[in-house]
Each structure stands twice: as C-alpha cells, then as structure tokens.
Design a protein around this motif. Structure first.
Motif, PDB file in Angstrom:
ATOM      1  N   LEU A   6       0.789  -1.228   0.000  1.00 50.32           N
ATOM      2  CA  LEU A   6       0.000   0.000   0.000  1.00 50.32           C
ATOM      3  C   LEU A   6       0.820   1.277   0.000  1.00 50.32           C
ATOM      4  CD1 LEU A   6      -2.793  -0.852   2.579  1.00 50.32           C
ATOM      5  CD2 LEU A   6      -3.009  -0.727   0.111  1.00 50.32           C
ATOM      6  N   ARG A   7       2.066   1.168   0.454  1.00 46.74           N
ATOM      7  CA  ARG A   7       2.812   2.389   0.763  1.00 46.74           C
ATOM      8  C   ARG A   7       2.957   3.320  -0.436  1.00 46.74           C
ATOM      9  NH1 ARG A   7       8.331   0.559   2.963  1.00 46.74           N
ATOM     10  NH2 ARG A   7       8.439   2.776   3.310  1.00 46.74           N
ATOM     11  N   HIS A   8       2.991   2.720  -1.636  1.00 51.29           N
ATOM     12  CA  HIS A   8       3.218   3.554  -2.810  1.00 51.29           C
ATOM     13  C   HIS A   8       1.944   4.216  -3.301  1.00 51.29           C
ATOM     14  CE1 HIS A   8       7.147   1.927  -2.723  1.00 51.29           C
ATOM     15  NE2 HIS A   8       6.655   0.708  -2.749  1.00 51.29           N
ATOM     16  N   ARG A   9       0.821   3.780  -2.761  1.00 48.54           N
ATOM     17  CA  ARG A   9      -0.440   4.366  -3.212  1.00 48.54           C
ATOM     18  C   ARG A   9      -0.626   5.770  -2.671  1.00 48.54           C
ATOM     19  NH1 ARG A   9      -4.341  -0.266  -3.101  1.00 48.54           N
ATOM     20  NH2 ARG A   9      -5.871   1.185  -2.301  1.00 48.54           N
ATOM     21  N   GLY A  10       0.032   6.032  -1.535  1.00 48.44           N
ATOM     22  CA  GLY A  10      -0.018   7.376  -0.981  1.00 48.44           C
ATOM     23  C   GLY A  10      -1.274   7.674  -0.183  1.00 48.44           C
ATOM     24  N   GLU A  11      -2.193   6.712  -0.085  1.00 52.70           N
ATOM     25  CA  GLU A  11      -3.422   6.981   0.656  1.00 52.70           C
ATOM     26  C   GLU A  11      -3.284   6.594   2.110  1.00 52.70           C
ATOM     27  OE1 GLU A  11      -6.392   4.699  -1.333  1.00 52.70           O
ATOM     28  OE2 GLU A  11      -5.626   5.333  -3.281  1.00 52.70           O
ATOM     29  N   ASP A  37       0.783   4.342  10.190  1.00 48.75           N
ATOM     30  CA  ASP A  37      -0.054   4.177  11.379  1.00 48.75           C
ATOM     31  C   ASP A  37      -1.547   4.258  11.049  1.00 48.75           C
ATOM     32  OD1 ASP A  37       0.027   6.789  10.684  1.00 48.75           O
ATOM     33  OD2 ASP A  37       0.143   7.565  12.723  1.00 48.75           O
ATOM     34  N   SER A  38      -1.893   4.190   9.760  1.00 46.43           N
ATOM     35  CA  SER A  38      -3.307   4.198   9.401  1.00 46.43           C
ATOM     36  C   SER A  38      -3.970   2.925   9.885  1.00 46.43           C
ATOM     37  CB  SER A  38      -3.462   4.271   7.885  1.00 46.43           C
ATOM     38  OG  SER A  38      -2.957   5.460   7.376  1.00 46.43           O
ATOM     39  N   ARG A  39      -5.297   3.026  10.037  1.00 42.84           N
ATOM     40  CA  ARG A  39      -6.079   1.831  10.342  1.00 42.84           C
ATOM     41  C   ARG A  39      -6.732   1.364   9.055  1.00 42.84           C
ATOM     42  NH1 ARG A  39      -6.970   0.865  15.767  1.00 42.84           N
ATOM     43  NH2 ARG A  39      -5.101   1.537  16.828  1.00 42.84           N
ATOM     44  N   ILE A  40      -6.848   0.073   8.958  1.00 45.01           N
ATOM     45  CA  ILE A  40      -7.363  -0.479   7.716  1.00 45.01           C
ATOM     46  C   ILE A  40      -8.333  -1.583   8.076  1.00 45.01           C
ATOM     47  CG2 ILE A  40      -5.484  -2.158   7.501  1.00 45.01           C
ATOM     48  CD1 ILE A  40      -5.498  -1.655   4.517  1.00 45.01           C
ATOM     49  N   GLY A  41      -9.354  -1.784   7.231  1.00 43.10           N
ATOM     50  CA  GLY A  41     -10.307  -2.849   7.492  1.00 43.10           C
ATOM     51  C   GLY A  41      -9.611  -4.197   7.426  1.00 43.10           C
ATOM     52  N   LYS A  42      -9.817  -4.991   8.471  1.00 40.20           N
ATOM     53  CA  LYS A  42      -9.077  -6.253   8.543  1.00 40.20           C
ATOM     54  C   LYS A  42      -9.988  -7.443   8.310  1.00 40.20           C
ATOM     55  CE  LYS A  42      -5.241  -6.179  10.701  1.00 40.20           C
ATOM     56  NZ  LYS A  42      -3.854  -6.168  10.239  1.00 40.20           N
ATOM     57  N   LEU A  62     -15.426   2.775   2.422  1.00 42.69           N
ATOM     58  CA  LEU A  62     -15.615   3.246   3.792  1.00 42.69           C
ATOM     59  C   LEU A  62     -14.555   4.253   4.199  1.00 42.69           C
ATOM     60  CD1 LEU A  62     -16.544  -0.094   5.554  1.00 42.69           C
ATOM     61  CD2 LEU A  62     -18.013   1.886   5.286  1.00 42.69           C
ATOM     62  N   ARG A  63     -13.371   4.035   3.665  1.00 41.70           N
ATOM     63  CA  ARG A  63     -12.266   4.884   4.041  1.00 41.70           C
ATOM     64  C   ARG A  63     -12.458   6.290   3.487  1.00 41.70           C
ATOM     65  NH1 ARG A  63      -7.235   5.287   5.350  1.00 41.70           N
ATOM     66  NH2 ARG A  63      -6.025   6.784   4.192  1.00 41.70           N
ATOM     67  N   GLY A  64     -12.312   7.268   4.332  1.00 40.72           N
ATOM     68  CA  GLY A  64     -12.408   8.646   3.876  1.00 40.72           C
ATOM     69  C   GLY A  64     -11.038   9.157   3.516  1.00 40.72           C
ATOM     70  N   LYS A  65     -10.965  10.436   3.257  1.00 41.16           N
ATOM     71  CA  LYS A  65      -9.671  11.040   2.981  1.00 41.16           C
ATOM     72  C   LYS A  65      -9.261  11.795   4.237  1.00 41.16           C
ATOM     73  CE  LYS A  65      -7.456  13.403  -0.871  1.00 41.16           C
ATOM     74  NZ  LYS A  65      -6.775  14.438  -0.103  1.00 41.16           N
TER      75      LYS A  65
END
Lengths: 451, 598
Positions: free
Chosen positions: B181-186, B190-195, B206-209
C-alpha cells in the motif's frame, strides 16, 4: 583580465587616483551582504543590537578604508618591524587576557566593541612577508627565501592556532604560498613545501576515511598497515627508513643508467614524504572530535545526516531551493526558520542563494571577481615590488577566503569556519578587510613613481 | 626589471586559476539552483512543514431499518513531532516519563521515537486516550516539546458484539500489506485499515480522505504557525440488508442455547437478501480500537473470528432429506403413497442401520416419513431412488459451491472472504477419488450423514429455493453504498444464480411435507398461528461429541410467497427439534410480529 588602465596611454590628468571599479565592487558587496545579514538576523531576538554593530563596523571600516588610502603604503615597508611586533604582542595578549567565545580565546572585549586580533594579524603577516620578499632582491630564488618566510610566519600561525582557531590558521597557508609564488620564489622549493603540506593533508584525510570504513581495515592488511602509520611507532620509523632506502636505491639506479638527475631531487622527495607523514601525524593527533566529525561528514554525508553533515546539507538545500530568482529577501524558509546554521556569518552565501537565487549568487560572484581583478590590477601597476607583493598577497588572501567559503557553502570543501569578507557579519573582519582594501587603493593611487 | 616580467606571468597564472575556479563555482550554483532546484525545493519544504494527520471518519454502516451499526466518535490521540530534537538523552527521558501513562514499556517507546527521527514524520504514540489520561498529558505536554494531542475520528460500533462477523473490524496495517500500500499514498504507516468482514471488503468505500494540519516549524521543531488546514473527507455510508431486530434475536437465542455456539442465516427467499447472519461466539470489534493493555491483548489473541455461518461445515443430517425426497419424487422413482414399516432399524446385508426413533415409527408413507423424519423410510427411499440421482440433485441444489460469490474462488467484490464450499458426497464424487461406493453409503447419503458437508448459508439457500419454487437468488448483504454528497454508488439488484426446475406436483408435495413437519412432525415447536411455516429438522452426527442440531424453515402468510427462509445450526445442540427449532421460532415470531404491528 581587465586591460590595465595604465596601458591606455591617455593623459595623466584623465586618470583617476581612485579606482572607482574597486570602490563600486566593495559597495555592491557590502549592500548585498547587509541585505543578507539583515534577513538572516531578523529572527534572532537581539537583532537590533547586531544591526547597530554592523552599521558601526561599516562606518569604522569606511574610515579605515579612507585612512589607508590616504596613507602612503610604503610606510608599512618601513615600519614592518612595528606591525609584526604589534601583531605578535596582540596575539600573545589575547591568549592571556582575551575573551573565550565558542571555545576560542580570540577576542578582546572593550565595552560595546569586541575585537579579534587575528584579523589584524593576517593583514600584518601579508605586510611583513611582502616587505621581507621585496628586500630579497636577486636572492629570491634561494632556499633562504622560503626559510625566512617560514620563520616569520610560524610565530603568528602558532599563536593563532593556540587560540585555537584552525580555520584562520589554515587559510593563511595558501596565502603565504601565493605571495611566494608571485614573488618569484623557486618553484622547486614551493613544490617541495606544497608537496609536504599536500601529503600531510592527504594522509590525514585517508586515515579519517579509512577509520569510518572498519570493514576495509579488517579485510585488507595494506589498509591495516597504513592505519598503523597514523601514530609514531615502530611501523612508522620502519616506513621512514624504507622511504630513505628506496630513494637511495632509485638514485643509484639512475646513476647506473647514466641518467643525470641531481641527487637533491631524491632527497627532496624522500624528505617531502617523511615530512608529509609527520605533518599528518601531528594533524591526526591534534584534531578535535568535532573536526573529525566534520571530516567524516564531508567524506560521507550519508553517515549522519542530522549530525555533523547537517550544516553542509542544510546550506545546500537552502541554496538549491532558492532556484533561479530566489524566494525573496526575508522569505527564505531555510534561513528564516533556522535550518541554515551560522547563516549571518560563515553561511551567508546560503542566505543569498536562497533568497536572491542563482542571479543573486551570480551578482555576488561577479562583484567578487571584479574586486579580485582590481586588486591584482593594482599589483600590476604598483610602482615597486613591495606594492606589487602587498597587493598580490591581499588579493590572494581574499581569493582564498572566497573560494573556501563558497566551496563550503555548496558542499565541495569541508565545513570550516571561514567568513566571506565584506559579506559576512563580523565587525573585526569587516574593518580590517576594508582597511586592507584601502592599502590596495593606496598602491593604485600611487602608481606613478613621480606622483 | 627582468624579474618583474617573470612575476607578471606568475600573476597571470594566479588570475587565470581564479577565473577557472569561479567558473566551476558558477557551474556548481547552476547545478544546485537550476538543474536540481526541484529536489532541493522539496527538501526545504519537507524541512519546514510537519503534518498532524487527522483520521477521517470512516463511512457509517446502517441496517435496513436505518439503525447505526458502525459510526465514529471524536477521540484524542497523542502524537510525537520529531522536529529537530537531536538530543538522545531527551528522548530517553521522554520515553521514561511517558511510558506509565501510555502503559507501554520505555524501551519500546524509545524505539518509536527514534524511528520517528529517521523518517522525520510525526508518530502516533497512543490513540483513544481515556479522558483522565488525556488531561494529565495535556498538563505534561507543555513540559515536553515535540508531543501533542490531536482530535480525530475513531471507529465506534454502538452495539458491541453485534453482527461482528459480518461487519468485521479495523486494525493497524501489517508489514506485508504496508509493502503493497505504501506507494499508493493513501495510507500512512499508522493508518487503520479494514481487517475483516465488511470493513475489509468495503475498505475503499468506507475509508475517507484524512485531513490534517500542516504546520510550519523551525529548525528546533518549534511551531511557527499553521500553514493550512486540510479538511477531512468522510467515507461512504454502507446500508445493509440486515434486519437489526432479527439479527439481535438470532444472536441472543444462539447465546441462550445450551452450547452457546451456533449460526443462523435468515434470507428473504424472494430476492436473496440476507436479513440476519449470526455466528456465536462472536466478538466486540470495539476491542481493536481501545488502548491495548494486557487484558485486551489476551482477549484479542483468543478472538473467535471464525464465522460459523459461512465457514462452519457440518453434516446436514435429516435436513438433507429434502434433497433425497425431491430426487425420488421428481424422477418418479418413488410414489408418495409407497409404504414402509419402520421397526426402528434397517438391515442391509450384515449391517444394521438404526432409525433415530429406536421404538420405530410403524408404517410410514412419504408425508408421515418426512414429517417424522423416519430414517428407515428414507433408507429404502434412497435405495429406490439410487445414489446417482441423489447426487445429481445434490449438485442441482448447489451443494459444494460458494453461495455468496459468482467467482469459483470467492474473489468477488461483494462476497465475504473465507466462505467454505463444503463437500459433495455421492458415487460420482467417490469415483473421482478412486474409491468404491457401497449401498451402505447410499443409506447414509439418504439421511444426510456420511461425508457430505454443508455450511449454514448453503442450507438457508436450500430452504429459500424450496420456498420460492426454484430460484437461486444470490445471498446479498449490502443494500446500497452512498457517498457523502448523497450519490448512490451502489444499489443492490437481485442476482439470480440459477434455477432448479421441478415438476409442480413435486413442489406441492414437498411444501405439503415441510408444512406437515411444523404442524405435527419434528418441527412442531415452530408452529405459529396465522403463518404458513414449512421446515425440516436435522441432527448432524458428531463423532467428537454431542450432535449438532439443524433446523431449516421458511415462513410466510398463507396464500402469499414465503417471506423468510431460516437456517439454524446449534453446535452440540443434540437433537434438532430440541435446540434449533426454538431459535427459528423466535426469529419468525419477531419478523412477523413487527410486520403485523407495522
């Protein structure tokens, strides 16, 4: 080079006594410098105090400039013993009674004004050497010339290095060499001393470089042996003997081949290598940890970007981010937010580069080049060899300051605490610099022997 | 003056070298300021700016009645701004002082600090601080430059353990995912992500900006001012087909069952929407968000993440008799009037196969055999029908296939990950594995024992298809996805996966039989006046312990298409009638009580 005005062959009455180009260059540099200093110290709380000091220094400097212009430069030749003695006494006095600022006991503080005698001493050293060399006459090519120069310089160099002020000391070496060169000293002798100094520096750099590459030391016995030489020990003596033996062998070899090479070439080479080694040893043992760190940071900036390499890196970022036109005076983020260290003194070029851009730097470079050109022009038109050597010495001194300071700002020379004369903040430096330029003006204005 | 001529050449040499060096300097300035300008401009910008990220609210999740299942709350987090603090001692001291408040060990904290230095990015030290901790830290903050409190949106699940297997949870990005994901820039480290569950499935929607505060700092990391505030953009809202009431009743009754493990799937047989999907034991997804101390970590390690409803595979037991019956009746192998006497066992060669009713059922025809789930009747029914035919119908009813996904591997945008296919059982399948099929296997197959494995959602699908007369609607749980500006990004459309064509007499007879089960057979407990309910109980033999109880049923108002298809599995529930039927009854009651009121 600018065509010598003297060769234009116009009537004497048309020729100005004052070199307006030099005055113009100096004024331009002072304006540019003042702007950069003002911008750099605005974020500092005590900036009004500093501005006052800077203005005072400019006034004093102007007085010194005009005074020196008016004073016949040959007075320095007559009174060289006085100036030499004065600088020695001042340097001893500062070691005894001086103020310690940032680890160097280099300042006299008299009320509001603080004064750095080493700034005066550098001018007096040039005066002394010019005077000495101009009196050598036809003996200029003998070894005595160089030994004499060394004898005169070493006390001053020693006293300045005792403060300790390494940068101010080391910048005098190329100046001394340049005067000797201009005076017409024997190139072989110069080469020998240059070789000694060069080898000494190279050995030190290599030792520092290898010391941060521990894997090379472990993997290569040659490197390990070389590292052994950084301290006087058995290996060191053995190596010296080997060098002597080897040069003898080489001499004998050439004799057998009937190739005529004077013996002193071999002796000279062997001595140069050994003296270089010894010099390297002395430097290695005298180097302080922070100086070693700066060296390491210069050799390998990636080692610790937030440590010793930080200053140089931040200065480069400041200059690079300035772009072609710059961010505008008072708008450089690198300078205004304190990322550039020593931004009003040693790294003032970074402020110029960031806020006035490539054009600002070109202007500064151009003005400096004009200034140096006019000083050397004064040397050309000087009526006697003392004036010639004095102007050469002063010119090469500012050339050295300029290139080392600029090189440091753009990261091609290790970080050294060398100001950019006329541009950097610093009262003593500004006043003495203007005074020395006044001397140059004095030489220029007296370019006709019958004046 | 001959000597002076020589000296002029030397002076010329000196001035020439000065020109050359100045030229080199100009080149260097050109390189720094013009050629590589953009590189240094970026470096300068990085130097002076620091961002405090404010996590945007994730999209909300609603059930079909509009009840909030997942939302956001304001939360306070402690961030560390690395700035230009170079002093290691300060860090050591800071980590020591902070550790007790954050319930972390100082060494670990120090590591975080140092990592933050290297990257130069602000790091989150702690999230979702309890108010009292926050106030203490707010006082301390002035003592520690570089540490700050930030408000952000924090995920909150108001009902706690509710549809947790379906909704899933969010958590920190693991290093493998981060690499992707790191290259996507989003995302940030320390982001949280749906697991899991919906949170994972609809991560993109669901994820906002994230918003943030862009700060200008000086070389000492001291704040100079705020350059820009970046508004966050909340994520899209997702509405589910789930009926919160049914889901709650399903979960509560499963929890109340004596083994407290099991699964319920409730479908609308008319279009396949999932009205409830419960799997117990479940978990509280809020646990992943609260500060993690020892107790929480221990609970997380033993998290019941297994979704029995789609991942649990069991023998279908007698509920499979629906398939056996359809195979025999539709192909005319057995006539409904054909009678068999049940003495409580059936002798096949040397082996005796028992009926669950040891006393025996007496004489049975199709309707009575089905409604009493007589094993002996179905042994012989199966033998008459033939295992090949039963297996054929087993496949026609889509056993051994994923229900939620059109894709064979389950890589489908709208299917929950990890659904199991179960196992098909029959002569063909045996043959494929190069093993022989025996008549004894036919007997086992007829009553849904043996190697056949099904998931609760497959059984719900089966009863839904039976109730609607042969349409395999794909079970769907997302009703719609709406972006914050009100645009409907997705709206559920019923998705027909396939049909089962049977003769109408077969359907009629089958419905009759299923209704008889709830009226006078094994599923009597589910009968509710005024409703037409058809069902089938089952008991999955479990060699490792008590049997699992099955009940599948459909319900509707008489004369109308059934509105509800329910599959209940109670693990170790013993006989289906006892453990699973009451659960189904409560669900059907709830569904129709509300309807009659509303």
């Amino acid at each position: 080079m600018v065509e010598p005005i003297g060769s234009l062959g116009r009537g004497r009455s048309r020729r100005s006594r004052v070199d307006w180009l030099l005055v113009g260059a100096v004024t331009g540099l002072l304006i540019l410098g003042s702007l950069a200093i003002l911008s750099a110290i605005i974020p500092v709380p005590s900036h009004s105090h500093m501005i006052h000091k800077h203005l005072l220094a400019m006034v004093l400097g102007a007085v010194a400039f005009f005074f020196a212009t008016g004073l016949h430069y040959q007075i320095y030749q007559e009174q060289w013993k006085l100036t030499y003695g004065l600088s020695i006494i001042l340097l001893i006095a500062v070691l005894l009674f001086g103020e310690t600022l940032r680890g160097s006991k280099a300042w006299f503080k008299i009320g509001f004004i603080s004064f750095q005698p080493s700034e005066l001493a550098r001018i007096f050293l040039v005066v002394t050497l010019a005077s000495f060399l101009s009196r050598r006459g036809s003996k200029i090519k003998s070894l005595g010339t160089i030994l004499g120069v060394m004898g005169l310089s070493l006390p001053i160099l020693f006293l300045i290095i005792k403060e300790p002020d390494f940068s101010s000391t080391f910048i005098l070496f190329p100046v001394i060499l340049a005067i000797l060169f201009c005076a017409g000293a024997n190139l072989l002798h110069l080469g020998f001393f240059l070789g000694c100094g060069f080898l000494g520096a190279v050995f030190t750099v290599l030792w520092v470089f290898f010391s941060i590459r521990s894997e090379w030391i472990e993997s290569s016995s040659v490197v390990r042996y070389f590292m052994e030489l950084s301290h006087p020990n058995v290996a060191f003596i053995l190596t010296c003997l080997c060098i002597v033996g080897f040069s003898l062998l080489a001499w004998w070899f050439f004799v057998q081949l009937r190739i005529q090479i004077p013996w002193f070439y071999f002796v000279g080479m062997a001595t140069a290598v050994i003296v270089g080694l010894i010099l390297g040893n002395v430097m290695e043992s005298q180097m302080k940890q922070y100086q070693r760190d700066r060296f390491v940071a210069f050799l390998d900036p990636g080692v610790d970007p937030r440590g010793a390499g930080y200053n140089s890196l931040q200065a480069q970022i400041a200059i690079g981010s300035g772009g072609f036109l710059g961010k505008g005076i008072f708008s450089g983020t690198q300078s205004q937010l304190g990322f550039v260290p020593e931004r009003h003194t040693d790294f003032v070029l970074a402020v110029v580069g960031e806020e006035m851009g490539f054009l600002g730097n070109l202007l500064l470079l151009g003005l400096y080049l004009l200034l140096l050109g006019r000083i050397f022009q004064a040397a050309r038109v000087a009526p006697d060899s003392f004036g010639y050597l004095l102007a050469c010495g002063i010119g090469s001194m500012y050339a050295c300051y300029f290139f080392i300071n600029a090189g440091m700002s753009v990261g091609v020379v290790p970080v050294a605490g060398v100001p950019l004369p006329l541009v950097s903040y610093g009262g003593s430096n500004l006043v003495t610099t203007l005074w020395s330029l006044g001397i140059v003006e004095s030489i220029y204005s007296r370019r006709y022997t019958f004046a | 003056m001959i000597r002076r001529e020589l000296s002029y050449t030397r002076l010329d040499g000196l001035t020439t070298s000065i020109y050359v060096m100045t030229g080199l300097l100009v080149l260097r300035f050109l390189d720094l300021q013009v050629i590589r300008h953009s590189h240094y401009a970026r470096a300068a910008e990085r130097n002076r700016t620091q961002t405090i990220v404010q996590t945007a609210p994730r999209g909300r999740v609603y059930d079909r009645t509009g009840d909030l299942l997942a939302t956001n709350q304001a939360a306070f987090s402690l961030v560390f701004l690395p700035g230009q603090i170079k002093d290691q001692d300060y860090l050591v001291q800071l980590s020591k002082d902070m550790a007790p408040y954050l319930k972390k060990n100082p060494g670990e904290l120090l590591e975080t600090f140092q990592e933050s230095f290297v990257t130069g990015f602000p790091t989150r030290l702690a999230e979702n601080l309890a108010p009292e901790v926050m106030f203490k830290l707010a006082e301390l903050r002035t003592l520690y430059p570089g540490v700050d409190l930030v408000v952000e949106a924090r995920r909150h699940y108001p009902h706690g353990n509710f549809a947790s297997h379906l909704i899933g949870y969010i958590g920190s990005i693991d290093s493998k995912t981060w690499g992707r994901l790191r290259h996507r820039g989003e995302y940030r480290r320390d982001s949280r992500i749906g697991k899991a569950g919906l949170e994972k499935l609809f991560e993109r929607e669901l994820r906002g900006k994230d918003g943030g505060i862009l700060l200008e700092v000086d070389a000492h990391g001291k704040l100079q001012g705020i350059l820009r505030r970046m508004e966050w953009k909340p994520g899209m809202d997702v509405s589910l087909t789930i009926d919160g009431n049914l889901q709650r009743v399903a979960e509560e009754s499963l929890r109340a069952s004596h083994s407290q493990t099991g699964a319920v799937v409730v479908l609308d047989p008319r279009d396949g929407s999932i009205l409830a999907m419960a799997s117990v034991p479940d978990f509280d997804p809020n646990l992943f968000i609260v500060p993690q101390d020892e107790e929480v970590s221990a609970r997380l390690r033993s998290l019941p993440e297994f979704n029995l409803a789609i991942q649990g595979t069991f023998s279908p037991g007698s509920t499979f008799k629906i398939v056996t019956a359809v195979a025999g009746l539709n192909e005319d192998r057995v006539s409904p009037g054909w009678k068999v006497r049940c003495p409580g066992y059936y002798q096949l060669g040397q082996r005796t196969f028992l009926c669950w009713e040891k006393k025996g059922h007496g004489e049975m025809n199709f309707l009575s055999g089905f409604s009493h789930s007589c094993d002996v009747y179905f042994y012989q029914f199966g033998l008459k029908t033939g295992a090949d035919l039963i297996e054929q119908y087993e496949r026609r009813f889509r056993f051994g296939m994923l229900t939620l996904s059109r894709d064979r591997q389950g890589f489908d945008r709208f299917s929950l990950p990890g659904e199991k296919k179960g196992l098909v059982f029959g002569p063909l399948e045996r043959n494929r594995r190069n093993a022989r099929w025996y008549d004894g296997d036919t007997l086992n197959l007829s009553i849904g024992q043996g190697e056949l494995l099904v998931t609760p959602i497959q059984m719900a699908n089966l009863i839904a298809v039976v109730s609607n007369g042969g349409s395999f609607w794909r079970p769907q749980f997302v009703e719609r996805v709406v972006s914050q500006d009100g645009t409907e990004i997705y709206k559920r459309k019923p998705d027909l996966m396939g049909t089962v064509e049977l003769r109408s007499e077969t359907w009629e007879l089958l419905h009759q039989a299923l209704i008889k089960v709830t009226q006078e057979g094994t599923g009597r407990g589910v009968a509710i006046p005024g409703l037409e309910i058809g069902g089938k109980t089952g008991t999955a033999q479990n060699p490792h312990g008590e049997d699992h109880a099955w009940f599948v049923a459909y319900a509707g108002i008489p004369g109308q298409l059934p509105e509800l298809a329910v599959a209940v599995l109670v693990e170790h529930g013993g006989h289906g009638a006892a453990a699973a039927v009451p659960v189904a009854r409560k669900i059907i009651e709830t569904a129709f009580k509300k309807k009659s009121h509303g």
